[in-house]
Motif scaffolding. Structure first.
Motif, PDB file in Angstrom:
ATOM      1  N   PRO A   1      91.914  68.605  33.045  1.00 39.83           N
ATOM      2  CA  PRO A   1      91.905  67.249  32.462  1.00 39.83           C
ATOM      3  C   PRO A   1      90.873  67.100  31.357  1.00 39.83           C
ATOM      4  CG  PRO A   1      90.859  67.248  34.613  1.00 39.83           C
ATOM      5  CD  PRO A   1      91.425  68.622  34.435  1.00 39.83           C
ATOM      6  N   THR A   2      91.160  66.176  30.461  1.00 35.83           N
ATOM      7  CA  THR A   2      90.196  65.792  29.426  1.00 35.83           C
ATOM      8  C   THR A   2      89.299  64.696  29.982  1.00 35.83           C
ATOM      9  OG1 THR A   2      91.747  66.341  27.661  1.00 35.83           O
ATOM     10  CG2 THR A   2      89.925  64.857  27.101  1.00 35.83           C
ATOM     11  N   ILE A   3      87.990  64.863  29.833  1.00 30.65           N
ATOM     12  CA  ILE A   3      87.032  63.922  30.404  1.00 30.65           C
ATOM     13  C   ILE A   3      86.780  62.774  29.430  1.00 30.65           C
ATOM     14  CG2 ILE A   3      84.718  63.612  31.339  1.00 30.65           C
ATOM     15  CD1 ILE A   3      86.607  65.415  32.990  1.00 30.65           C
ATOM     16  N   GLU A   4      86.997  61.562  29.908  1.00 29.95           N
ATOM     17  CA  GLU A   4      86.718  60.358  29.112  1.00 29.95           C
ATOM     18  C   GLU A   4      85.974  59.361  29.988  1.00 29.95           C
ATOM     19  OE1 GLU A   4      89.036  56.815  26.659  1.00 29.95           O
ATOM     20  OE2 GLU A   4      90.109  58.648  27.209  1.00 29.95           O
ATOM     21  N   VAL A   5      84.790  58.975  29.544  1.00 26.80           N
ATOM     22  CA  VAL A   5      83.936  58.071  30.321  1.00 26.80           C
ATOM     23  C   VAL A   5      83.767  56.765  29.554  1.00 26.80           C
ATOM     24  CG1 VAL A   5      81.674  57.751  31.391  1.00 26.80           C
ATOM     25  CG2 VAL A   5      82.718  60.019  31.327  1.00 26.80           C
ATOM     26  N   ASN A   6      83.897  55.638  30.251  1.00 23.94           N
ATOM     27  CA  ASN A   6      83.742  54.319  29.638  1.00 23.94           C
ATOM     28  C   ASN A   6      82.820  53.451  30.485  1.00 23.94           C
ATOM     29  OD1 ASN A   6      85.826  54.386  27.354  1.00 23.94           O
ATOM     30  ND2 ASN A   6      87.046  55.018  29.119  1.00 23.94           N
ATOM     31  N   TYR A   7      82.187  52.492  29.810  1.00 26.54           N
ATOM     32  CA  TYR A   7      81.321  51.540  30.517  1.00 26.54           C
ATOM     33  C   TYR A   7      82.125  50.295  30.847  1.00 26.54           C
ATOM     34  CZ  TYR A   7      77.017  49.124  31.784  1.00 26.54           C
ATOM     35  OH  TYR A   7      76.036  48.462  32.466  1.00 26.54           O
ATOM     36  N   TYR A   8      82.208  49.961  32.121  1.00 22.22           N
ATOM     37  CA  TYR A   8      83.029  48.826  32.539  1.00 22.22           C
ATOM     38  C   TYR A   8      82.367  48.104  33.701  1.00 22.22           C
ATOM     39  CZ  TYR A   8      86.933  46.173  34.501  1.00 22.22           C
ATOM     40  OH  TYR A   8      87.720  45.170  34.998  1.00 22.22           O
ATOM     41  N   ASN A   9      82.236  46.792  33.536  1.00 22.63           N
ATOM     42  CA  ASN A   9      81.747  45.931  34.614  1.00 22.63           C
ATOM     43  C   ASN A   9      80.420  46.427  35.205  1.00 22.63           C
ATOM     44  OD1 ASN A   9      81.974  43.613  36.193  1.00 22.63           O
ATOM     45  ND2 ASN A   9      83.032  44.692  37.847  1.00 22.63           N
ATOM     46  N   GLY A  10      79.527  46.841  34.322  1.00 22.71           N
ATOM     47  CA  GLY A  10      78.185  47.211  34.754  1.00 22.71           C
ATOM     48  C   GLY A  10      78.028  48.636  35.241  1.00 22.71           C
ATOM     49  N   ALA A  11      79.040  49.482  35.073  1.00 19.00           N
ATOM     50  CA  ALA A  11      78.935  50.857  35.546  1.00 19.00           C
ATOM     51  C   ALA A  11      79.762  51.786  34.661  1.00 19.00           C
ATOM     52  CB  ALA A  11      79.413  50.947  36.989  1.00 19.00           C
ATOM     53  N   TRP A  12      79.415  53.062  34.688  1.00 15.22           N
ATOM     54  CA  TRP A  12      80.188  54.073  33.977  1.00 15.22           C
ATOM     55  C   TRP A  12      81.333  54.532  34.859  1.00 15.22           C
ATOM     56  CZ3 TRP A  12      79.719  54.864  28.967  1.00 15.22           C
ATOM     57  CH2 TRP A  12      78.516  54.505  28.352  1.00 15.22           C
ATOM     58  N   VAL A  13      82.537  54.537  34.306  1.00 14.01           N
ATOM     59  CA  VAL A  13      83.721  54.911  35.077  1.00 14.01           C
ATOM     60  C   VAL A  13      84.467  56.023  34.350  1.00 14.01           C
ATOM     61  CG1 VAL A  13      83.996  52.653  36.153  1.00 14.01           C
ATOM     62  CG2 VAL A  13      85.107  53.105  33.974  1.00 14.01           C
ATOM     63  N   LEU A  14      85.127  56.849  35.150  1.00 12.13           N
ATOM     64  CA  LEU A  14      85.888  57.969  34.620  1.00 12.13           C
ATOM     65  C   LEU A  14      87.351  57.564  34.495  1.00 12.13           C
ATOM     66  CD1 LEU A  14      85.461  60.951  33.847  1.00 12.13           C
ATOM     67  CD2 LEU A  14      85.954  61.557  36.227  1.00 12.13           C
ATOM     68  N   SER A  15      87.902  57.746  33.316  1.00  7.89           N
ATOM     69  CA  SER A  15      89.321  57.433  33.113  1.00  7.89           C
ATOM     70  C   SER A  15      90.179  58.335  33.998  1.00  7.89           C
ATOM     71  CB  SER A  15      89.710  57.647  31.651  1.00  7.89           C
ATOM     72  OG  SER A  15      88.999  56.753  30.823  1.00  7.89           O
ATOM     73  N   PRO A  16      91.410  57.892  34.356  1.00  6.67           N
ATOM     74  CA  PRO A  16      92.304  58.727  35.178  1.00  6.67           C
ATOM     75  C   PRO A  16      92.442  60.129  34.598  1.00  6.67           C
ATOM     76  CG  PRO A  16      93.206  56.532  34.948  1.00  6.67           C
ATOM     77  CD  PRO A  16      92.003  56.584  34.051  1.00  6.67           C
ATOM     78  N   LEU A  17      92.429  61.097  35.489  1.00  4.60           N
ATOM     79  CA  LEU A  17      92.439  62.504  35.084  1.00  4.60           C
ATOM     80  C   LEU A  17      93.840  63.082  35.230  1.00  4.60           C
ATOM     81  CD1 LEU A  17      89.190  63.351  37.032  1.00  4.60           C
ATOM     82  CD2 LEU A  17      89.368  63.187  34.547  1.00  4.60           C
ATOM     83  N   LYS A  18      94.331  63.704  34.182  1.00  2.00           N
ATOM     84  CA  LYS A  18      95.659  64.319  34.204  1.00  2.00           C
ATOM     85  C   LYS A  18      95.515  65.828  34.018  1.00  2.00           C
ATOM     86  CE  LYS A  18      98.023  60.263  32.311  1.00  2.00           C
ATOM     87  NZ  LYS A  18      98.909  59.739  31.234  1.00  2.00           N
ATOM     88  N   ALA A  19      96.240  66.580  34.862  1.00  2.00           N
ATOM     89  CA  ALA A  19      96.134  68.035  34.809  1.00  2.00           C
ATOM     90  C   ALA A  19      97.470  68.656  35.214  1.00  2.00           C
ATOM     91  CB  ALA A  19      95.016  68.512  35.723  1.00  2.00           C
ATOM     92  N   THR A  20      97.549  69.969  35.070  1.00  5.39           N
ATOM     93  CA  THR A  20      98.762  70.707  35.460  1.00  5.39           C
ATOM     94  C   THR A  20      98.372  71.924  36.291  1.00  5.39           C
ATOM     95  OG1 THR A  20      99.887  70.048  33.415  1.00  5.39           O
ATOM     96  CG2 THR A  20     100.817  71.912  34.632  1.00  5.39           C
ATOM     97  N   ALA A  21      99.017  72.046  37.450  1.00  9.48           N
ATOM     98  CA  ALA A  21      98.808  73.214  38.315  1.00  9.48           C
ATOM     99  C   ALA A  21     100.046  74.100  38.275  1.00  9.48           C
ATOM    100  CB  ALA A  21      98.507  72.765  39.736  1.00  9.48           C
ATOM    101  N   LYS A  22      99.850  75.391  38.346  1.00  5.41           N
ATOM    102  CA  LYS A  22     100.972  76.338  38.374  1.00  5.41           C
ATOM    103  C   LYS A  22     100.948  77.077  39.708  1.00  5.41           C
ATOM    104  CE  LYS A  22     100.934  80.118  35.893  1.00  5.41           C
ATOM    105  NZ  LYS A  22     101.009  81.047  34.719  1.00  5.41           N
ATOM    106  N   LEU A  23     102.120  77.213  40.303  1.00  5.12           N
ATOM    107  CA  LEU A  23     102.236  77.873  41.600  1.00  5.12           C
ATOM    108  C   LEU A  23     103.213  79.032  41.509  1.00  5.12           C
ATOM    109  CD1 LEU A  23     101.852  78.071  44.705  1.00  5.12           C
ATOM    110  CD2 LEU A  23     103.708  76.368  44.923  1.00  5.12           C
ATOM    111  N   SER A  24     102.779  80.199  41.979  1.00  2.88           N
ATOM    112  CA  SER A  24     103.666  81.363  42.123  1.00  2.88           C
ATOM    113  C   SER A  24     103.816  81.659  43.617  1.00  2.88           C
ATOM    114  CB  SER A  24     103.086  82.593  41.413  1.00  2.88           C
ATOM    115  OG  SER A  24     102.952  82.343  40.025  1.00  2.88           O
ATOM    116  N   LEU A  25     105.064  81.900  44.084  1.00  2.00           N
ATOM    117  CA  LEU A  25     105.310  82.175  45.500  1.00  2.00           C
ATOM    118  C   LEU A  25     106.673  82.827  45.672  1.00  2.00           C
ATOM    119  CD1 LEU A  25     106.307  78.906  47.408  1.00  2.00           C
ATOM    120  CD2 LEU A  25     106.550  79.226  44.940  1.00  2.00           C
TER     121      LEU A  25
END
Length: 333
Positions: free
Chosen positions: A267-291
């Protein structure tokens, strides 16, 4: 024969010489009164004290009331730094007040970091000394103030001096003219320097509102923790890694030894200041599975590679030097 000067003529010469001397003294006194003892000179003297960082002398000359606040900018090196950008200071000719002949208004013109500015001073005559020399006193004023505001930190730098903040705010009395700079830089957060020019007394403080930004090191810490969390999830040789945001569902039989997860896209890290605290935006990623899957009816084996795009969130707990990252799908620090 020896020339003789009569007593009356000698006395007349001495009287003329005394008159000339007296005229010179009076003329010198008048010139001195118009320069060294003028209202304009009092303003120049005030400025010289400010340039030298002599706050007590300047305050005594100005006779101003000092409002409540952090007095760090009223003396010494910090005071000098507030004056460093004030150049070409020159008091203009005093103007007599239309309402009061004992009052003079002096306008001082100067440059503040290269920009033309001016300040106005009001002085009152308090009589004469030695019959000739005017005495002037600045009319009482209340010093202006600068309010520094910043979130996420409890300390900032003002004109090179660190000062504490109370609930993100500090108020500083300042002389005028002055240039007050504020900034801060910590391991996790920083704010670019912002400055204000104060040219005279004001009812409301001049505000410096610092915009806090996460540092590259802060983002790197979060990125490292998030990647570490996902790598540990990928290391689990199961279809549904425990406490993790991705999984694979199938009705076929799977040999656990063939399961291999990897993170195809972090995921790409994006941090914002909201309502008196630092919050991390939703994280999007991709996993690959071999089986390898085995069909329960036919028993046939099939090697498969699948991708799973997923998202998750994480809670941040931060300070100026530390950061904790706790993914909502599990717990990681």
């Amino acid at each position: 024969m020896k020339s003789r000067i009569s007593v009356p003529r000698l006395a007349l010469r001495w009287a003329a010489a005394a008159f000339i001397i007296a005229a010179l003294v009076v003329t010198s006194a008048i010139v001195a009164n118009r320069t060294l003892f003028s209202a304009e000179h009092a303003v120049q003297s005030l400025h010289q004290h400010l340039l030298a960082g002599e706050g007590a002398e300047a305050l005594g000359l100005l006779g101003a009331k000092v409002p409540t606040g952090d007095a760090v900018a009223l003396d010494g090196e910090v005071l000098k730094r507030t004056q460093a950008g004030i150049t070409d200071f020159k008091a203009q000719k005093a103007e007599t007040s239309e309402n009061d002949p004992d009052v003079r208004t002096v306008v001082a013109k100067y440059k503040a970091d290269g920009v033309d500015k001016e300040s106005t001073y009001t002085l009152r005559s308090t009589g004469k000394s030695w019959l000739f020399f005017d005495q002037w006193a600045f009319e009482p004023v209340t010093l202006p103030t600068v309010k520094v505001k910043a979130n996420t930190v409890n300390e900032v730098s003002v004109s090179g001096q660190k000062i504490p903040l109370v609930k993100g705010v500090s108020t500083l009395p300042v002389f005028y003219p002055s240039i007050t700079d504020a900034s801060f830089s910590t391991k996790n957060f920083e704010a670019d320097t912002r400055g204000v020019v104060v040219t005279g007394p004001a009812k409301k403080p001049v505000e410096i509102s610092l915009k806090t930004q996460p540092t590259k090191e802060f983002i790197a810490q979060i990125n490292s923790k998030v990647r570490g969390y996902l790598d540990k999830c990928a290391a689990q040789q199961v279809l549904m890694p425990s406490g993790c945001p991705f999984a694979y569902h199938t009705a076929s039989r799977v040999n656990p030894e063939t399961i291999k997860w990897s993170i195809a896209k972090y995921p790409t890290i994006e941090v914002n200041y909201y309502n008196g605290a630092w919050v991390l935006s939703p994280l999007k990623a991709t996993a690959k599975l071999s089986l390898t899957e085995q069909d329960l009816r036919t028993g046939s084996l099939e090697k498969k590679t699948v991708s799973d795009e997923f998202s998750f969130t994480a809670q941040l707990t931060t300070s100026t030097s530390e950061v904790s990252v706790v993914p909502v799908a599990g717990s990681e620090d």
